[in-house]
Motif scaffolding. Structure first.
Motif, PDB file in Angstrom:
ATOM      1  N   GLN A  37      42.274  45.590  37.674  1.00  0.00           N
ATOM      2  CA  GLN A  37      41.115  44.814  37.225  1.00  0.00           C
ATOM      3  C   GLN A  37      39.797  45.561  37.423  1.00  0.00           C
ATOM      4  OE1 GLN A  37      40.126  41.235  39.510  1.00  0.00           O
ATOM      5  NE2 GLN A  37      41.390  42.011  41.181  1.00  0.00           N
ATOM      6  N   PHE A  38      39.792  46.593  38.270  1.00  0.00           N
ATOM      7  CA  PHE A  38      38.584  47.364  38.534  1.00  0.00           C
ATOM      8  C   PHE A  38      38.577  48.733  37.861  1.00  0.00           C
ATOM      9  CE2 PHE A  38      38.895  44.664  42.408  1.00  0.00           C
ATOM     10  CZ  PHE A  38      37.765  43.912  42.177  1.00  0.00           C
ATOM     11  N   ALA A  39      39.662  49.106  37.213  1.00  0.00           N
ATOM     12  CA  ALA A  39      39.812  50.469  36.698  1.00  0.00           C
ATOM     13  C   ALA A  39      38.707  50.874  35.729  1.00  0.00           C
ATOM     14  CB  ALA A  39      41.184  50.640  36.051  1.00  0.00           C
ATOM     15  N   ASP A  40      38.399  50.052  34.745  1.00  0.00           N
ATOM     16  CA  ASP A  40      37.373  50.424  33.763  1.00  0.00           C
ATOM     17  C   ASP A  40      36.002  50.589  34.408  1.00  0.00           C
ATOM     18  OD1 ASP A  40      39.215  50.459  31.705  1.00  0.00           O
ATOM     19  OD2 ASP A  40      38.733  48.440  30.991  1.00  0.00           O
ATOM     20  N   SER A  41      35.609  49.621  35.228  1.00  0.00           N
ATOM     21  CA  SER A  41      34.292  49.690  35.871  1.00  0.00           C
ATOM     22  C   SER A  41      34.211  50.860  36.838  1.00  0.00           C
ATOM     23  CB  SER A  41      33.991  48.388  36.612  1.00  0.00           C
ATOM     24  OG  SER A  41      33.920  47.333  35.695  1.00  0.00           O
ATOM     25  N   GLN A  44      33.679  53.905  34.648  1.00  0.00           N
ATOM     26  CA  GLN A  44      32.372  53.893  33.998  1.00  0.00           C
ATOM     27  C   GLN A  44      31.224  54.137  34.978  1.00  0.00           C
ATOM     28  OE1 GLN A  44      32.250  50.117  32.041  1.00  0.00           O
ATOM     29  NE2 GLN A  44      33.787  50.700  30.514  1.00  0.00           N
ATOM     30  N   LEU A  45      31.395  53.695  36.225  1.00  0.00           N
ATOM     31  CA  LEU A  45      30.325  53.821  37.221  1.00  0.00           C
ATOM     32  C   LEU A  45      30.414  55.088  38.065  1.00  0.00           C
ATOM     33  CD1 LEU A  45      30.152  50.088  38.329  1.00  0.00           C
ATOM     34  CD2 LEU A  45      28.477  51.331  36.943  1.00  0.00           C
ATOM     35  N   LEU A  71      33.117  54.868  49.508  1.00  0.00           N
ATOM     36  CA  LEU A  71      31.683  55.045  49.307  1.00  0.00           C
ATOM     37  C   LEU A  71      30.993  53.839  48.683  1.00  0.00           C
ATOM     38  CD1 LEU A  71      31.843  58.680  47.864  1.00  0.00           C
ATOM     39  CD2 LEU A  71      31.420  57.979  50.241  1.00  0.00           C
ATOM     40  N   GLY A  72      31.728  52.846  48.283  1.00  0.00           N
ATOM     41  CA  GLY A  72      31.154  51.678  47.630  1.00  0.00           C
ATOM     42  C   GLY A  72      32.228  50.659  47.355  1.00  0.00           C
ATOM     43  N   ALA A  73      31.882  49.600  46.660  1.00  0.00           N
ATOM     44  CA  ALA A  73      32.849  48.550  46.370  1.00  0.00           C
ATOM     45  C   ALA A  73      32.502  47.874  45.049  1.00  0.00           C
ATOM     46  CB  ALA A  73      32.875  47.519  47.495  1.00  0.00           C
ATOM     47  N   LEU A  74      33.514  47.307  44.439  1.00  0.00           N
ATOM     48  CA  LEU A  74      33.343  46.565  43.198  1.00  0.00           C
ATOM     49  C   LEU A  74      33.683  45.106  43.420  1.00  0.00           C
ATOM     50  CD1 LEU A  74      34.977  49.163  40.795  1.00  0.00           C
ATOM     51  CD2 LEU A  74      32.590  48.452  40.772  1.00  0.00           C
ATOM     52  N   ARG A  83      30.931  44.273  38.797  1.00  0.00           N
ATOM     53  CA  ARG A  83      29.726  45.051  39.101  1.00  0.00           C
ATOM     54  C   ARG A  83      29.837  45.586  40.521  1.00  0.00           C
ATOM     55  NH1 ARG A  83      28.262  39.683  38.455  1.00  0.00           N
ATOM     56  NH2 ARG A  83      27.416  40.192  36.432  1.00  0.00           N
ATOM     57  N   LEU A  84      28.849  46.384  40.891  1.00  0.00           N
ATOM     58  CA  LEU A  84      28.795  46.863  42.270  1.00  0.00           C
ATOM     59  C   LEU A  84      28.691  45.661  43.200  1.00  0.00           C
ATOM     60  CD1 LEU A  84      26.282  49.816  41.949  1.00  0.00           C
ATOM     61  CD2 LEU A  84      28.737  49.973  42.329  1.00  0.00           C
ATOM     62  N   TRP A  85      29.391  45.698  44.312  1.00  0.00           N
ATOM     63  CA  TRP A  85      29.376  44.597  45.264  1.00  0.00           C
ATOM     64  C   TRP A  85      28.179  44.727  46.180  1.00  0.00           C
ATOM     65  CZ3 TRP A  85      31.755  44.421  50.581  1.00  0.00           C
ATOM     66  CH2 TRP A  85      31.746  43.118  51.099  1.00  0.00           C
ATOM     67  N   ASN A  86      27.428  43.646  46.303  1.00  0.00           N
ATOM     68  CA  ASN A  86      26.325  43.572  47.249  1.00  0.00           C
ATOM     69  C   ASN A  86      26.611  42.384  48.165  1.00  0.00           C
ATOM     70  OD1 ASN A  86      24.022  43.286  48.717  1.00  0.00           O
ATOM     71  ND2 ASN A  86      22.640  43.119  46.971  1.00  0.00           N
ATOM     72  N   PRO A  87      27.143  42.623  49.361  1.00  0.00           N
ATOM     73  CA  PRO A  87      27.516  41.517  50.241  1.00  0.00           C
ATOM     74  C   PRO A  87      26.331  40.689  50.723  1.00  0.00           C
ATOM     75  CG  PRO A  87      27.672  43.589  51.415  1.00  0.00           C
ATOM     76  CD  PRO A  87      27.387  43.926  49.970  1.00  0.00           C
ATOM     77  N   LEU A  88      25.118  41.210  50.577  1.00  0.00           N
ATOM     78  CA  LEU A  88      23.936  40.485  51.030  1.00  0.00           C
ATOM     79  C   LEU A  88      23.289  39.682  49.919  1.00  0.00           C
ATOM     80  CD1 LEU A  88      22.366  43.285  53.251  1.00  0.00           C
ATOM     81  CD2 LEU A  88      23.880  41.421  53.927  1.00  0.00           C
TER      82      LEU A  88
END
Length: 96
Positions: A37-41, A44-45, A71-74, A83-88
């Protein structure tokens, strides 16, 4: 190196039990694959250069799904937007 620094800060704060758990934890034998489910994003990112390898399986979060990478999360929301995950980030509020 980072783990030792974090453990030192926690020890200074008096959280000895947390330090023991943190420093005695063992890593899994293999890393989980990137969930489809995260492969395309992910690609692309910036893919591996932007996110690194996944280190968790998909995790339920705020009605959606998150997969953490080095280094990051979706995040994929219930509507299917990724999209990029922003936990805050504040939860979406709807007018009454």
């Amino acid at each position: 190196m980072v783990l030792a620094q974090v453990a030192g800060v926690l020890a200074d704060a008096g959280l000895d039990q947390t330090v023991r758990r943190l420093t005695s934890a063992t890593a899994g034998a293999s890393r989980p694959p990137l969930d489809p489910q995260f492969a395309d994003s992910y690609t692309q990112l910036g893919g591996l250069e932007a996110f690194g390898h996944p280190f968790t399986p998909p995790i339920a979060h705020r009605g959606g799904t998150v997969q953490l990478c080095q280094l990051g999360a979706l995040h994929r929301d219930p509507a299917g937007h990724t999209r990029l995950w922003n936990p805050l980030a504040a939860p979406v509020r709807r007018a009454a």
